[in-house]
Enzyme design. Structure first.
Site, PDB file in Angstrom:
ATOM      1  N   GLU A 123       9.871 -20.418 -20.419  1.00 21.71           N
ATOM      2  CA  GLU A 123       9.725 -19.115 -19.744  1.00 21.71           C
ATOM      3  C   GLU A 123      10.898 -18.208 -20.087  1.00 21.71           C
ATOM      4  OE1 GLU A 123       7.509 -17.482 -18.499  1.00 21.71           O
ATOM      5  OE2 GLU A 123       8.471 -15.935 -17.290  1.00 21.71           O
ATOM      6  N   LYS A 129      -0.064  -5.366 -19.546  1.00 18.37           N
ATOM      7  CA  LYS A 129       0.238  -6.117 -18.326  1.00 18.37           C
ATOM      8  C   LYS A 129      -0.849  -7.153 -18.061  1.00 18.37           C
ATOM      9  CE  LYS A 129       2.290  -7.511 -14.740  1.00 18.37           C
ATOM     10  NZ  LYS A 129       3.419  -8.444 -15.002  1.00 18.37           N
ATOM     11  N   ASN A 136       0.392  -0.300   6.099  1.00 15.85           N
ATOM     12  CA  ASN A 136       0.944  -1.080   4.987  1.00 15.85           C
ATOM     13  C   ASN A 136       1.622  -2.283   5.617  1.00 15.85           C
ATOM     14  OD1 ASN A 136       2.031  -2.028   2.603  1.00 15.85           O
ATOM     15  ND2 ASN A 136       3.763  -0.602   2.619  1.00 15.85           N
ATOM     16  N   GLY A 137       1.191  -3.501   5.251  1.00 12.16           N
ATOM     17  CA  GLY A 137       1.808  -4.693   5.833  1.00 12.16           C
ATOM     18  C   GLY A 137       0.738  -5.729   6.146  1.00 12.16           C
ATOM     19  N   TRP A 171      -3.481  -1.759  -1.602  1.00 12.95           N
ATOM     20  CA  TRP A 171      -3.285  -2.924  -2.480  1.00 12.95           C
ATOM     21  C   TRP A 171      -3.657  -4.105  -1.593  1.00 12.95           C
ATOM     22  CZ3 TRP A 171      -0.788  -7.443  -3.771  1.00 12.95           C
ATOM     23  CH2 TRP A 171      -0.805  -7.760  -5.134  1.00 12.95           C
ATOM     24  N   ARG A 208       2.232   1.712  -7.401  1.00 16.39           N
ATOM     25  CA  ARG A 208       2.454   0.529  -6.557  1.00 16.39           C
ATOM     26  C   ARG A 208       1.233  -0.389  -6.567  1.00 16.39           C
ATOM     27  NH1 ARG A 208       6.199   1.780  -2.118  1.00 16.39           N
ATOM     28  NH2 ARG A 208       5.045   0.352  -0.780  1.00 16.39           N
ATOM     29  N   LYS A 229      10.521 -14.556 -21.887  1.00 14.90           N
ATOM     30  CA  LYS A 229      11.086 -13.313 -21.324  1.00 14.90           C
ATOM     31  C   LYS A 229      11.865 -12.567 -22.389  1.00 14.90           C
ATOM     32  CE  LYS A 229       9.170 -12.704 -18.558  1.00 14.90           C
ATOM     33  NZ  LYS A 229       8.104 -13.619 -18.441  1.00 14.90           N
ATOM     34  N   HIS A 249      14.748 -33.514 -33.283  1.00 19.27           N
ATOM     35  CA  HIS A 249      13.555 -33.712 -34.129  1.00 19.27           C
ATOM     36  C   HIS A 249      13.216 -32.466 -34.939  1.00 19.27           C
ATOM     37  CE1 HIS A 249      12.850 -37.566 -32.233  1.00 19.27           C
ATOM     38  NE2 HIS A 249      13.048 -36.986 -31.075  1.00 19.27           N
ATOM     39  N   CYS A 270       0.844  -1.195   0.000  1.00 21.05           N
ATOM     40  CA  CYS A 270       0.000   0.000   0.000  1.00 21.05           C
ATOM     41  C   CYS A 270       0.880   1.246   0.000  1.00 21.05           C
ATOM     42  CB  CYS A 270      -0.872  -0.015   1.236  1.00 21.05           C
ATOM     43  SG  CYS A 270      -1.799  -1.535   1.373  1.00 21.05           S
ATOM     44  N   GLU A 277       9.639 -11.213 -25.475  1.00 21.99           N
ATOM     45  CA  GLU A 277       8.608 -10.182 -25.236  1.00 21.99           C
ATOM     46  C   GLU A 277       9.208  -8.824 -24.872  1.00 21.99           C
ATOM     47  OE1 GLU A 277       5.845 -10.618 -21.981  1.00 21.99           O
ATOM     48  OE2 GLU A 277       7.257 -11.764 -20.821  1.00 21.99           O
TER      49      GLU A 277
END
Ligand code: AGP
Length: 610
Positions: A483, A605, A100-101, A74, A27, A487, A506, A2, A490
């Site tokens: 993956e 995103k 925050n936490g 958040w 954030r 990365k 193959h 947050c 993209e």
């Protein structure tokens, strides 16, 4: 994560608070609110949604006051709605708190306070703290003392700010695990979770350390430990490069999020490891474990990076729980009329919790009477709300479009779930305890890999002009090869493909020549000798080889052009480590190529469209 802002001085606090909250909006937010003390009254205005919504409301209902606090939320506990938005106030309506936490012992505190007659209005952990302060304030009549006594009972993390209408000349802040910075102005003081929120007003700041609290008046500031010992104030000057500040000094959010992974892995495991029993505790699926173990089929569905995490889950669960698992792209699953019934469990994985294809897969699976569980990062996201149960990642908002810390947290959470299910079936307590101990070492092991980032940057410099890359891995590291390739492609726009290493013969081996760099994940595991053979096949065709290898493996250096070492770990946990150098390699290549690393072309995103 947050955002927190506070002000005490002679100016109207509201515009300062709103401007500060906007600086923190990157954030992640789902609701926001402010509170001020004016005269002997405490005023609170909250709103779900963007800061601009709160700003619009404040134009309708002007709030004044030269003492105030503001918060952008958040969510970690409780839906992201108006009711759960901060600030939270006590029963008397005199004390307001922002936080925050995560307060880990909030449930027991809440029960004790309710037994004393406190009325709770929200689902949040934070509200327990404001009522606890109220409880002590009744006896002490001094806000500083009441806050201190309350915090001594708190287990968990906090960065807080507190105001009280009976004490219009004091602003209290405190920290344990969540950052708090204090801004020092001319007869005015600021507090924030991030210097970005206050850098426009002052360059002189000081930082609270864990278990410290600040007592701010209009003409002085003091810092004490939670057990009331004075702390010397060390004033620092901050750069005015706000853009850099929001990224904590990193050039891009993606690099910041890669570097955060020791902490985010720790946060994903926080409160979930049962060391003595050698198992894990996952509250979100606690009531569904039997249905999981007796399911006729378990099916994972996701997109992109989350789909790669699902592939790793398939290997883990089939190895340790011996339940058949299938993995499908959500975009395929939703259109091919899958065979499901009420004995099927469907897991969806989604960082954002808003991906349209994955959401459609949830709805299709429910339509066919399957139970659907979600593994998400964004609390209260659509997928989180529409699934029957689930597990949150708790890795904080991921801003960079290329997913990094969410992936390692997804694999971490999936390994906790595998451990939990395995210990309910055939895994022994001693084996479980071994795995728990190894999980606890991962943050430090990731840090060791990150400390070698400049060597990876050098390698990136040698290959930044490549036109193609091949990523090869076996077993648990086959999804990591996928993956790593994702990365790179993209964010650098270089074509890259991931393959099971044995598949090279193959077809893909036709691509190998001196212009084709090949990244091998070649850790010391059950397929190591086979990987060495694959490497020799590539080298025989003049291919350049970058190997991700296990610390201490000197032999592999004789076979490849570059070796990036990672610490040894259990085979099923290697993806959490082997992906780190591949994230860094992709990042540095993209940065060298001058790409827009945080917002690559054509991408979003969260792909909320089909
Ligand atoms: C990963 O780096 C990409 N940004 C993308 O593949 C992403 O993983 C995919 O769109 C799924 O997103 P989600 O996890 O939020 O559902």
């Amino acid at each position: 994560m947050c955002g927190i802002v506070g002000y005490i001085g002679s100016r109207n606090a509201v515009p300062i608070l709103l401007e500060g909250l906007k600086r923190l909006e990157y954030r992640g937010y789902d609701s926001a609110g402010i509170s001020t003390v004016t005269g002997n009254k405490l005023l609170i205005q909250k709103r779900s949604g963007k800061i601009s919504e709160l700003e619009r409301e404040l134009k309708q209902r002007e709030i004044l006051g030269t003492l105030g606090i503001g918060h952008t939320r958040w969510a970690t506990h409780g839906e992201p709605n108006l009711e759960n938005a901060h600030p939270h106030d006590d029963c008397t309506g005199k004390i307001a708190l922002i936080h925050n936490g995560i307060i880990e012992n909030f449930a027991i505190l809440k029960r004790e306070l309710q037994a004393k007659g406190h009325q709770f209005k929200t689902q949040t952990d934070t509200e327990a703290l404001v009522h606890l302060i109220e409880e002590f304030y009744k006896d002490d009549g001094l806000l500083e003392k009441a806050v201190r006594e309350a915090l001594l009972l708190i287990k968990g993390t906090y960065g807080i700010a507190v105001i009280c209408s009976d004490e219009p000349d004091v602003l209290i802040a405190a920290r344990n695990g969540s950052p708090i910075v204090l801004g020092i102005g001319e007869k005015e003081y600021f507090i924030a979770s991030d210097v970005a929120a206050i850098a426009a007003h002052t360059r002189n700041v000081t930082y609270l350390d864990d278990n410290e609290m600040a007592i701010l008046h209009r003409d002085n500031l003091s810092i004490k430990t939670i057990d009331d010992r004075p702390v010397a104030i060390r004033v620092e000057r901050i750069p005015f490069d706000l853009d850099k500040i929001e990224k904590s000094g990193y050039p891009h959010f993606m690099l910041k999020e890669i570097m955060e992974q020791p902490q985010t892995i720790f946060d994903s495991m926080r409160g979930r490891l049962l060391e003595d029993e050698g198992t894990a505790k996952l509250g979100g699926i606690q009531n569904e474990l039997e249905s999981l173990l007796y399911a006729r089929r378990v099916l994972f569905s996701a997109c992109g990076t989350s789909w790669h995490a699902a592939l790793i889950a398939e290997y883990m669960i089939e190895e340790f729980v011996r339940i058949p698992v299938e993995v499908e792209y959500a975009s395929e699953f939703r259109y091919r009329d899958p065979i499901l019934d009420r004995d099927t469990i469907v897991f969806v994985i989604s960082q954002s919790g808003e991906t349209a294809d994955t959401l459609a897969a949830v709805r299709e699976a429910k339509r066919k009477r399957a139970k659907v569980f979600g593994i998400c990062n964004v609390v209260g996201s659509t997928i989180a709300r529409e699934t029957d149960a689930g597990i949150y990642l708790h890795c904080g908002p991921e801003i960079g479009v290329a997913s990094t810390k969410a992936f390692t947290s997804q694999v971490t959470v999936l390994s906790l779930m595998t451990l939990l299910l395995a210990r309910m079936t055939s895994m022994s307590a001693s084996r479980g305890r071994e795995i728990v101990q190894e999980l606890k070492t991962l943050p430090d092991k990731i840090q060791r890999i990150l400390d070698g980032n400049h060597y990876i940057e050098q390698i990136a410099g040698e290959y930044a002009d490549s036109q193609n890359f091949l990523y090869l891995g076996r077993g648990y590291n086959f999804p990591v090869a996928l993956e790593g390739a994702l990365k790179l492609k993209e964010i650098s726009y270089i074509h890259a493909e991931g393959y099971p290493a044995a598949e090279m013969k193959h077809g893909p081996i036709a691509l190998i020549d001196e212009n084709m760099p090949v990244v091998f994940i070649a850790t010391k595991d059950s397929t190591y000798e086979k990987i060495i053979s694959n490497i020799e096949e590539v080298r025989a065709r003049k291919g350049k080889v970058i190997a991700i290898a296990t610390e201490g493996d000197e032999y592999i250096q004789t076979k490849v052009d570059h070796t990036i070492y990672i610490p040894a770990t259990l085979e099923f946990l290697t993806p959490i480590l082997t992906i780190i150098p591949l994230q860094l390699l992709a990042y540095y290549i993209a940065a060298i190529r001058g790409c827009d690393v945080d917002q690559p072309r054509n991408l979003a995103k969260s792909v909320t469209v089909e």
